[in-house]
Motif scaffolding. Structure first.
Motif, PDB file in Angstrom:
ATOM      1  N   ARG A  12     -13.612  -7.225  -1.017  1.00 41.32           N
ATOM      2  CA  ARG A  12     -13.472  -5.793  -1.291  1.00 41.32           C
ATOM      3  C   ARG A  12     -12.000  -5.408  -1.417  1.00 41.32           C
ATOM      4  O   ARG A  12     -11.611  -4.694  -2.361  1.00 41.32           O
ATOM      5  CB  ARG A  12     -14.126  -4.990  -0.160  1.00 41.32           C
ATOM      6  CG  ARG A  12     -14.147  -3.478  -0.386  1.00 41.32           C
ATOM      7  CD  ARG A  12     -14.705  -2.747   0.811  1.00 41.32           C
ATOM      8  NE  ARG A  12     -13.732  -2.695   1.898  1.00 41.32           N
ATOM      9  CZ  ARG A  12     -12.766  -1.774   1.988  1.00 41.32           C
ATOM     10  NH1 ARG A  12     -12.655  -0.833   1.058  1.00 41.32           N
ATOM     11  NH2 ARG A  12     -11.930  -1.779   3.006  1.00 41.32           N
ATOM     12  N   LEU A  13     -11.177  -5.891  -0.506  1.00 44.46           N
ATOM     13  CA  LEU A  13      -9.748  -5.576  -0.553  1.00 44.46           C
ATOM     14  C   LEU A  13      -9.100  -6.171  -1.794  1.00 44.46           C
ATOM     15  O   LEU A  13      -8.213  -5.553  -2.400  1.00 44.46           O
ATOM     16  CB  LEU A  13      -9.058  -6.084   0.710  1.00 44.46           C
ATOM     17  CG  LEU A  13      -9.444  -5.385   2.011  1.00 44.46           C
ATOM     18  CD1 LEU A  13      -8.795  -6.081   3.205  1.00 44.46           C
ATOM     19  CD2 LEU A  13      -9.064  -3.907   1.978  1.00 44.46           C
ATOM     20  N   LEU A  14      -9.545  -7.348  -2.177  1.00 50.09           N
ATOM     21  CA  LEU A  14      -8.983  -7.981  -3.370  1.00 50.09           C
ATOM     22  C   LEU A  14      -9.319  -7.180  -4.619  1.00 50.09           C
ATOM     23  O   LEU A  14      -8.463  -6.972  -5.486  1.00 50.09           O
ATOM     24  CB  LEU A  14      -9.515  -9.403  -3.485  1.00 50.09           C
ATOM     25  CG  LEU A  14      -8.923 -10.275  -4.595  1.00 50.09           C
ATOM     26  CD1 LEU A  14      -7.414 -10.368  -4.470  1.00 50.09           C
ATOM     27  CD2 LEU A  14      -9.554 -11.659  -4.558  1.00 50.09           C
ATOM     28  N   ASP A  28       7.161  -1.976  -7.411  1.00 53.52           N
ATOM     29  CA  ASP A  28       7.416  -1.138  -6.241  1.00 53.52           C
ATOM     30  C   ASP A  28       6.348  -1.307  -5.159  1.00 53.52           C
ATOM     31  O   ASP A  28       6.282  -0.505  -4.230  1.00 53.52           O
ATOM     32  CB  ASP A  28       7.477   0.339  -6.654  1.00 53.52           C
ATOM     33  CG  ASP A  28       8.620   0.610  -7.626  1.00 53.52           C
ATOM     34  OD1 ASP A  28       9.689   0.007  -7.440  1.00 53.52           O
ATOM     35  OD2 ASP A  28       8.431   1.396  -8.565  1.00 53.52           O
ATOM     36  N   LEU A  29       5.549  -2.337  -5.275  1.00 57.78           N
ATOM     37  CA  LEU A  29       4.445  -2.505  -4.342  1.00 57.78           C
ATOM     38  C   LEU A  29       4.947  -2.936  -2.966  1.00 57.78           C
ATOM     39  O   LEU A  29       5.738  -3.867  -2.838  1.00 57.78           O
ATOM     40  CB  LEU A  29       3.464  -3.542  -4.874  1.00 57.78           C
ATOM     41  CG  LEU A  29       2.175  -3.762  -4.085  1.00 57.78           C
ATOM     42  CD1 LEU A  29       1.032  -4.103  -5.039  1.00 57.78           C
ATOM     43  CD2 LEU A  29       2.326  -4.896  -3.077  1.00 57.78           C
ATOM     44  N   THR A  30       4.508  -2.224  -1.949  1.00 58.96           N
ATOM     45  CA  THR A  30       4.687  -2.664  -0.570  1.00 58.96           C
ATOM     46  C   THR A  30       3.302  -2.721   0.063  1.00 58.96           C
ATOM     47  O   THR A  30       2.380  -2.012  -0.360  1.00 58.96           O
ATOM     48  CB  THR A  30       5.574  -1.707   0.245  1.00 58.96           C
ATOM     49  OG1 THR A  30       4.880  -0.455   0.404  1.00 58.96           O
ATOM     50  CG2 THR A  30       6.916  -1.482  -0.433  1.00 58.96           C
ATOM     51  N   LEU A  31       3.153  -3.561   1.062  1.00 62.72           N
ATOM     52  CA  LEU A  31       1.849  -3.656   1.716  1.00 62.72           C
ATOM     53  C   LEU A  31       1.473  -2.348   2.393  1.00 62.72           C
ATOM     54  O   LEU A  31       0.301  -1.975   2.427  1.00 62.72           O
ATOM     55  CB  LEU A  31       1.847  -4.799   2.726  1.00 62.72           C
ATOM     56  CG  LEU A  31       1.939  -6.210   2.124  1.00 62.72           C
ATOM     57  CD1 LEU A  31       1.877  -7.253   3.235  1.00 62.72           C
ATOM     58  CD2 LEU A  31       0.855  -6.458   1.092  1.00 62.72           C
ATOM     59  N   ARG A  32       2.459  -1.645   2.903  1.00 59.36           N
ATOM     60  CA  ARG A  32       2.178  -0.363   3.545  1.00 59.36           C
ATOM     61  C   ARG A  32       1.647   0.651   2.523  1.00 59.36           C
ATOM     62  O   ARG A  32       0.651   1.332   2.759  1.00 59.36           O
ATOM     63  CB  ARG A  32       3.434   0.169   4.224  1.00 59.36           C
ATOM     64  CG  ARG A  32       3.191   1.384   5.107  1.00 59.36           C
ATOM     65  CD  ARG A  32       4.482   1.806   5.811  1.00 59.36           C
ATOM     66  NE  ARG A  32       5.046   0.724   6.606  1.00 59.36           N
ATOM     67  CZ  ARG A  32       4.647   0.432   7.845  1.00 59.36           C
ATOM     68  NH1 ARG A  32       3.676   1.120   8.407  1.00 59.36           N
ATOM     69  NH2 ARG A  32       5.219  -0.563   8.504  1.00 59.36           N
ATOM     70  N   GLY A  35      -1.794  -0.553   1.286  1.00 64.69           N
ATOM     71  CA  GLY A  35      -2.814  -0.336   2.315  1.00 64.69           C
ATOM     72  C   GLY A  35      -3.240   1.115   2.376  1.00 64.69           C
ATOM     73  O   GLY A  35      -4.438   1.424   2.477  1.00 64.69           O
ATOM     74  N   SER A  36      -2.266   2.006   2.298  1.00 68.85           N
ATOM     75  CA  SER A  36      -2.581   3.429   2.337  1.00 68.85           C
ATOM     76  C   SER A  36      -3.434   3.837   1.136  1.00 68.85           C
ATOM     77  O   SER A  36      -4.360   4.640   1.255  1.00 68.85           O
ATOM     78  CB  SER A  36      -1.278   4.240   2.369  1.00 68.85           C
ATOM     79  OG  SER A  36      -1.546   5.616   2.319  1.00 68.85           O
ATOM     80  N   ALA A  37      -3.123   3.257  -0.021  1.00 73.56           N
ATOM     81  CA  ALA A  37      -3.837   3.633  -1.245  1.00 73.56           C
ATOM     82  C   ALA A  37      -5.269   3.124  -1.258  1.00 73.56           C
ATOM     83  O   ALA A  37      -6.150   3.761  -1.857  1.00 73.56           O
ATOM     84  CB  ALA A  37      -3.080   3.101  -2.465  1.00 73.56           C
ATOM     85  N   ILE A  38      -5.522   1.985  -0.617  1.00 74.93           N
ATOM     86  CA  ILE A  38      -6.865   1.398  -0.705  1.00 74.93           C
ATOM     87  C   ILE A  38      -7.640   1.495   0.608  1.00 74.93           C
ATOM     88  O   ILE A  38      -8.718   0.914   0.735  1.00 74.93           O
ATOM     89  CB  ILE A  38      -6.803  -0.067  -1.183  1.00 74.93           C
ATOM     90  CG1 ILE A  38      -6.134  -0.979  -0.154  1.00 74.93           C
ATOM     91  CG2 ILE A  38      -6.107  -0.163  -2.542  1.00 74.93           C
ATOM     92  CD1 ILE A  38      -6.165  -2.459  -0.531  1.00 74.93           C
ATOM     93  N   LEU A  45      -4.068  -6.640   5.518  1.00 77.21           N
ATOM     94  CA  LEU A  45      -3.770  -7.362   4.277  1.00 77.21           C
ATOM     95  C   LEU A  45      -3.119  -8.708   4.576  1.00 77.21           C
ATOM     96  O   LEU A  45      -3.458  -9.728   3.952  1.00 77.21           O
ATOM     97  CB  LEU A  45      -2.877  -6.507   3.376  1.00 77.21           C
ATOM     98  CG  LEU A  45      -3.544  -5.258   2.797  1.00 77.21           C
ATOM     99  CD1 LEU A  45      -2.515  -4.372   2.105  1.00 77.21           C
ATOM    100  CD2 LEU A  45      -4.664  -5.636   1.827  1.00 77.21           C
ATOM    101  N   LEU A  46      -2.215  -8.727   5.526  1.00 80.33           N
ATOM    102  CA  LEU A  46      -1.590  -9.992   5.924  1.00 80.33           C
ATOM    103  C   LEU A  46      -2.608 -10.924   6.561  1.00 80.33           C
ATOM    104  O   LEU A  46      -2.561 -12.148   6.367  1.00 80.33           O
ATOM    105  CB  LEU A  46      -0.426  -9.732   6.883  1.00 80.33           C
ATOM    106  CG  LEU A  46       0.826  -9.127   6.244  1.00 80.33           C
ATOM    107  CD1 LEU A  46       1.828  -8.732   7.324  1.00 80.33           C
ATOM    108  CD2 LEU A  46       1.460 -10.110   5.261  1.00 80.33           C
ATOM    109  N   TYR A  47      -3.529 -10.370   7.323  1.00 77.61           N
ATOM    110  CA  TYR A  47      -4.569 -11.188   7.968  1.00 77.61           C
ATOM    111  C   TYR A  47      -5.409 -11.912   6.917  1.00 77.61           C
ATOM    112  O   TYR A  47      -5.698 -13.104   7.042  1.00 77.61           O
ATOM    113  CB  TYR A  47      -5.453 -10.298   8.848  1.00 77.61           C
ATOM    114  CG  TYR A  47      -6.675 -11.004   9.381  1.00 77.61           C
ATOM    115  CD1 TYR A  47      -6.574 -11.878  10.466  1.00 77.61           C
ATOM    116  CD2 TYR A  47      -7.925 -10.809   8.797  1.00 77.61           C
ATOM    117  CE1 TYR A  47      -7.705 -12.544  10.953  1.00 77.61           C
ATOM    118  CE2 TYR A  47      -9.044 -11.466   9.276  1.00 77.61           C
ATOM    119  CZ  TYR A  47      -8.926 -12.324  10.356  1.00 77.61           C
ATOM    120  OH  TYR A  47     -10.040 -12.985  10.825  1.00 77.61           O
TER     121      TYR A  47
END
Length: 200
Positions: A12-14, A28-32, A35-38, A45-47
């Motif tokens: 689902r996350l993918l 400009d992608l950051t995991l933070r 993560g907020s957007a999805i 995400l790191l897990y």
């Protein structure tokens, strides 16, 4: 094997990440931010993906599956009943289809980052460097010696990559079609020559 909850959540996350990357790109992608957007966070995400780079690589692979006409190019190239010249031009029609442009834009964005930041996208560069070339070399036909098939496939992939970029920057589809038609004649002729020399 049935999906476990963890695999289902990873999938689902993918899928959501692929949506985001195709719409917004990766520069400009950051995991933070992602993560907020999805609807998750950077720790999850790191897990599931280990690093931002592995997530982007996986998302690009996921995204490619949404453009079935792109993979149709390799089905066309494998059809040994058609003349090679015809297969090359028909395969380019599939690669160059207008609906593939979102994928092409994202692909070249990631490729640029990978080229300038070696070590970050090694798995992506590994697949880009060999996957298409190996498939095309195999599709040229058993009569073409391996070394010649590899060289011709490398040339064809380089041509496709360049013309994909040309489509993004110029939008001149007719111009790319003219180039492919000329190149297809040349590659088909040299493949036939190599096959004949091998059989003599």
């Amino acid at each position: 094997m049935p999906d476990t909850p963890a695999l289902s959540e990873r999938g689902r996350l993918l899928r959501l990440t692929a949506d985001y990357v195709l719409e917004h790109g990766v520069a400009d992608l950051t995991l933070r931010k992602l993560g907020s957007a999805i609807g998750t966070n950077n720790r999850m995400l790191l897990y599931y993906f280990g690093s931002k780079e592995e997530l982007i690589t996986a998302a690009l692979a996921e995204a490619s599956g949404r453009f079935p006409i792109l993979s149709e190019a390799f089905v066309i190239m494998d059809d040994q009943m058609r003349p090679l010249r015809e297969r090359i031009t028909a395969a380019w029609d599939a690669v160059a289809a207008a609906e593939n442009l979102p994928f092409h834009r994202t692909f070249f964005e990631v490729l640029g980052l990978a080229a300038h930041q070696r070590g970050r996208f090694d798995s992506f560069l590994g697949s880009v460097g060999s996957e298409w070339r190996e498939q095309l070399a195999a599709s040229l036909g058993g009569g073409v010696p391996k070394a010649a098939a590899d060289d011709l496939a490398r040339e064809l992939v380089a041509l496709w990559r360049g013309l994909q970029l040309d489509l993004i920057t110029s939008g001149d589809r007719a111009g790319t079609d003219r180039v492919i038609a000329s190149a297809a004649e040349s590659i088909a002729r040299r493949a036939a020559t190599a096959a004949a020399a091998s059989g003599s």
